[in-house]
Design an enzyme around this catalytic site. Structure first.
Site, PDB file in Angstrom:
ATOM      1  N   ILE A 120      -2.394  -3.925  -1.433  1.00  0.00           N
ATOM      2  CA  ILE A 120      -1.896  -4.427  -0.427  1.00  0.00           C
ATOM      3  C   ILE A 120      -2.490  -5.892  -0.179  1.00  0.00           C
ATOM      4  CG2 ILE A 120      -1.536  -4.165   2.299  1.00  0.00           C
ATOM      5  CD1 ILE A 120      -1.688  -1.168   1.927  1.00  0.00           C
ATOM      6  N   PRO A 121      -2.024  -6.968  -0.333  1.00  0.00           N
ATOM      7  CA  PRO A 121      -2.670  -8.242  -0.688  1.00  0.00           C
ATOM      8  C   PRO A 121      -2.922  -8.970   0.768  1.00  0.00           C
ATOM      9  CG  PRO A 121      -0.365  -8.594  -0.945  1.00  0.00           C
ATOM     10  CD  PRO A 121      -0.603  -6.994  -0.735  1.00  0.00           C
ATOM     11  N   CYS A 122      -4.132  -8.333   1.414  1.00  0.00           N
ATOM     12  CA  CYS A 122      -4.409  -9.056   2.783  1.00  0.00           C
ATOM     13  C   CYS A 122      -5.123 -10.399   2.475  1.00  0.00           C
ATOM     14  CB  CYS A 122      -5.184  -8.275   3.614  1.00  0.00           C
ATOM     15  SG  CYS A 122      -6.568  -7.695   2.639  1.00  0.00           S
ATOM     16  N   HIS A 123      -5.690 -10.541   1.157  1.00  0.00           N
ATOM     17  CA  HIS A 123      -6.225 -11.938   0.871  1.00  0.00           C
ATOM     18  C   HIS A 123      -5.114 -13.039   0.657  1.00  0.00           C
ATOM     19  CE1 HIS A 123      -4.688  -9.954  -2.947  1.00  0.00           C
ATOM     20  NE2 HIS A 123      -4.462 -11.076  -3.464  1.00  0.00           N
TER      21      HIS A 123
END
Length: 292
Positions: free
Chosen positions: A251-254
């Site tokens: 889950i690419p919160c970056h």
């Protein structure tokens, strides 16, 4: 060699690369040469060059351009400040790189109420291009992925216990090893699908689903994310949901940055966030070059 509690230990590959990244952040304007970069990482030029190529798939010289202060701002302009536009860009062209096809499954209301009672979570610690990671998985998918700071395994494991206080948690590194290899393998096409089994409020799930629509190599602002889920007045709540993402990388919160173009904070360290964005941008760029 680094020392911990008076004992020497060998730095991991990511720690060496992280050290080089921090050095480049301070000196990128004068474009340091290979010898200087290698010295900052504590390696010979030959070893540093090989390590960088193995880790990023490109030379250190090319990597430098993605570690400048304007990197995030350029990505934001390239992706257009809109999640919808970024999504469309990511889906344009059948050969466009998608590192992962992720299917997100939220816990049922009953599972949420009972805090994981009746579930078994298998976990393991594994190396990754971004340092040691902890992976936890249920029979329905990955429920936890975090990066360790200073090899603090006990604190990392405590996060899983806090997220799923009534689940049965057991070490099963062999079971999670193949998953770890698959998640971090650089590929020129689509990787096999990955199922996620996450615990969160309805609002958090909505934010995490929106994060999955940001293509590799792209970024959006918190405001764009809020706009996409029709919560323009809840930017702070969106940011809070991003910060509580239990599954790093997948889950690419970056890929979420501030509206100004500044990277903003990252739960697992700002240097790691820069490394993740650069790694994805380089990978996506390599695939586009090969397609052209």
């Amino acid at each position: 060699m680094d020392k911990v509690n008076g004992h020497s230990r060998r730095a991991t590959d990511f720690e060496r690369i992280e050290r080089a990244i921090r050095y480049l952040e301070a000196h990128y304007r004068r474009q340091p040469g290979l010898k200087e970069m290698a010295r900052a990482a504590g390696l010979s030029e030959f070893h540093f060059q090989r390590l960088f190529r193995r880790w990023a798939g490109v030379s250190p010289k090319r990597f430098v351009q993605y570690l400048t202060a304007g990197h995030a701002a350029r990505l934001l302009r390239a992706a257009h400040p809109s999640l919808e536009a970024a999504h469309e860009a990511g889906l344009s062209g059948g050969g466009r790189l998608h590192d992962l096809l992720v299917n997100l499954h939220a816990v049922t209301p009953g599972e949420l109420k009972h805090a994981g009672a009746g579930l078994t979570i298998q976990y393991g610690f594994h190396p990754s291009p971004f340092g040691t990671c902890l992976i936890g998985a249920t029979s329905r998918g990955v429920c936890h992925l975090s990066f360790l700071s200073a090899e603090d395994r006990r604190a990392a494991l405590a996060e899983i216990t806090a997220e799923w206080p009534r689940a049965q948690i057991e070490e099963a590194a062999r079971a999670t090893a193949s998953l770890a290899r698959r998640l971090f393998t650089r590929a020129s096409g689509q990787a096999p699908g990955v199922d996620l089994h996450v615990r969160g409020t309805n609002f958090q799930i909505k934010v995490w689903e929106a994060l999955l629509r940001i293509p590799p190599g792209g970024v959006v602002s918190y405001e764009d994310l809020a706009r996409h889920i029709h919560a323009l007045r809840a930017v702070r709540a969106v940011a809070n949901a991003v910060a509580h993402n239990p599954v790093a990388f997948l889950i690419p919160c970056h890929r979420v940055i501030r509206k100004s173009g500044a990277l903003g904070g990252y739960r697992w360290g700002e240097s790691r966030k820069k490394a993740l964005l650069a790694w994805e941008a380089l990978t996506a760029g390599d695939v586009r070059s090969s397609e052209g």
